[in-house]
Design a protein around this motif. Sequence first.
Motif, PDB file in Angstrom:
ATOM      1  N   MET A 150       0.880  -1.271   0.132  1.00 43.15           N
ATOM      2  CA  MET A 150      -0.013   0.108   0.103  1.00 43.15           C
ATOM      3  C   MET A 150       0.829   1.308  -0.007  1.00 43.15           C
ATOM      4  O   MET A 150       1.809   1.335   0.949  1.00 43.15           O
ATOM      5  CB  MET A 150      -0.914   0.015   1.318  1.00 43.15           C
ATOM      6  CG  MET A 150      -1.811   1.273   1.402  1.00 43.15           C
ATOM      7  SD  MET A 150      -2.825   1.283   2.621  1.00 43.15           S
ATOM      8  CE  MET A 150      -4.311   0.499   2.071  1.00 43.15           C
ATOM      9  N   HIS A 151       0.723   2.184  -0.822  1.00 40.41           N
ATOM     10  CA  HIS A 151       1.281   3.491  -1.082  1.00 40.41           C
ATOM     11  C   HIS A 151       0.273   4.593  -1.025  1.00 40.41           C
ATOM     12  O   HIS A 151      -0.756   4.667  -1.863  1.00 40.41           O
ATOM     13  CB  HIS A 151       2.195   3.485  -2.269  1.00 40.41           C
ATOM     14  CG  HIS A 151       3.239   2.720  -2.301  1.00 40.41           C
ATOM     15  ND1 HIS A 151       4.355   2.620  -3.340  1.00 40.41           N
ATOM     16  CD2 HIS A 151       3.825   1.903  -1.622  1.00 40.41           C
ATOM     17  CE1 HIS A 151       5.235   1.983  -3.299  1.00 40.41           C
ATOM     18  NE2 HIS A 151       4.880   1.369  -1.806  1.00 40.41           N
ATOM     19  N   ASN A 152       0.262   5.408   0.076  1.00 42.18           N
ATOM     20  CA  ASN A 152      -0.647   6.297   0.377  1.00 42.18           C
ATOM     21  C   ASN A 152      -2.111   5.874  -0.034  1.00 42.18           C
ATOM     22  O   ASN A 152      -3.074   6.391  -0.730  1.00 42.18           O
ATOM     23  CB  ASN A 152      -0.181   7.585  -0.861  1.00 42.18           C
ATOM     24  CG  ASN A 152       0.895   8.149  -0.289  1.00 42.18           C
ATOM     25  OD1 ASN A 152       1.426   8.334   0.558  1.00 42.18           O
ATOM     26  ND2 ASN A 152       2.025   8.354  -1.448  1.00 42.18           N
ATOM     27  N   PHE A 153      -2.625   4.793   0.778  1.00 44.48           N
ATOM     28  CA  PHE A 153      -3.773   4.288   0.579  1.00 44.48           C
ATOM     29  C   PHE A 153      -4.190   3.483  -0.696  1.00 44.48           C
ATOM     30  O   PHE A 153      -5.412   3.137  -0.745  1.00 44.48           O
ATOM     31  CB  PHE A 153      -4.954   5.488   1.037  1.00 44.48           C
ATOM     32  CG  PHE A 153      -4.556   6.109   2.226  1.00 44.48           C
ATOM     33  CD1 PHE A 153      -4.443   5.308   3.443  1.00 44.48           C
ATOM     34  CD2 PHE A 153      -4.358   7.454   2.198  1.00 44.48           C
ATOM     35  CE1 PHE A 153      -3.975   6.022   4.704  1.00 44.48           C
ATOM     36  CE2 PHE A 153      -4.165   8.264   3.395  1.00 44.48           C
ATOM     37  CZ  PHE A 153      -3.756   7.814   4.515  1.00 44.48           C
ATOM     38  N   SER A 154      -3.324   3.407  -1.703  1.00 46.49           N
ATOM     39  CA  SER A 154      -3.587   2.932  -2.979  1.00 46.49           C
ATOM     40  C   SER A 154      -2.550   1.824  -3.246  1.00 46.49           C
ATOM     41  O   SER A 154      -1.684   1.662  -2.785  1.00 46.49           O
ATOM     42  CB  SER A 154      -4.017   4.096  -3.896  1.00 46.49           C
ATOM     43  OG  SER A 154      -4.658   3.371  -5.192  1.00 46.49           O
ATOM     44  N   ILE A 155      -2.682   1.616  -4.876  1.00 46.76           N
ATOM     45  CA  ILE A 155      -1.525   0.938  -5.348  1.00 46.76           C
ATOM     46  C   ILE A 155      -0.366   1.573  -5.637  1.00 46.76           C
ATOM     47  O   ILE A 155      -0.397   2.626  -5.806  1.00 46.76           O
ATOM     48  CB  ILE A 155      -1.825  -0.023  -6.528  1.00 46.76           C
ATOM     49  CG1 ILE A 155      -2.335   0.852  -7.640  1.00 46.76           C
ATOM     50  CG2 ILE A 155      -3.222  -0.805  -6.206  1.00 46.76           C
ATOM     51  CD1 ILE A 155      -2.637   0.299  -8.887  1.00 46.76           C
ATOM     52  N   PRO A 156       0.951   1.008  -5.771  1.00 51.93           N
ATOM     53  CA  PRO A 156       2.187   1.586  -6.247  1.00 51.93           C
ATOM     54  C   PRO A 156       1.861   2.198  -7.451  1.00 51.93           C
ATOM     55  O   PRO A 156       1.175   1.649  -8.482  1.00 51.93           O
ATOM     56  CB  PRO A 156       3.122   0.664  -6.101  1.00 51.93           C
ATOM     57  CG  PRO A 156       2.617  -0.358  -5.388  1.00 51.93           C
ATOM     58  CD  PRO A 156       1.142  -0.431  -5.290  1.00 51.93           C
ATOM     59  N   GLY A 157       2.643   3.256  -7.906  1.00 52.60           N
ATOM     60  CA  GLY A 157       2.625   3.964  -9.378  1.00 52.60           C
ATOM     61  C   GLY A 157       2.950   2.937 -10.274  1.00 52.60           C
ATOM     62  O   GLY A 157       2.508   2.904 -11.413  1.00 52.60           O
TER      63      GLY A 157
END
Length: 208
Positions: A96-103
């Motif tokens: 999880m990156h900032n509540f979402s998927i990695p770029g």
Amino acid sequence: MATLLRIDSSPLGDGASFSRQLTSEFVEKWKRSHPHGKVITRDVAAPLSPINAEWIGAAYSPKESRTPRQREVLALSDDLIAELKSADEFVIGVPMHNFSIPGALKLWIDQVARVGETFSYENGVPAGLLHHKKATFLVASGGVYDQGTPGFALNFIEPYLQSLFTFIGVKETTFISASGTARHRFGVDHGTILQPAFASIHGQLQAA
């Protein structure tokens, strides 16, 4: 012969990444259940190039009339889609990156969610083209964002990936979470943190 596509998206190495440890565990147990199976590995952590106007123009051009340059532009996308089509099952490691998927994972999705290849529009209605496949998402998060917890409102991984993979035709999806990985900073070892997720992986593969 059963084929599994493993996708890793963490920028961290195997020793530091919780999601990579989860996908490694899944693959090891999957191999035991499928001794003659094939595993395709795709690491998307080194970011792919974002799609651009040239890519969009090539993707929406009829296949038979594409120029050599357009075919070149779509070559990587073709390879990534071929991996999806050849596999019966996907396992995807998602930190999880900032509540979402990695770029990096989003860039991969942009390459494979492609009209005429993984979805189509029939009379204006979208239809997924990847049939009879299943996906397991192994999610590692520093905090706790599981269903039934207050933090789930900030979990944009599950609704997004569920919607996206359903859109391209993959209707059998499973999410397994390793939550609270930030505890390792306070002395909790990786094995303790990962044990519940490992148990879920083992249970899923035994039931398959």
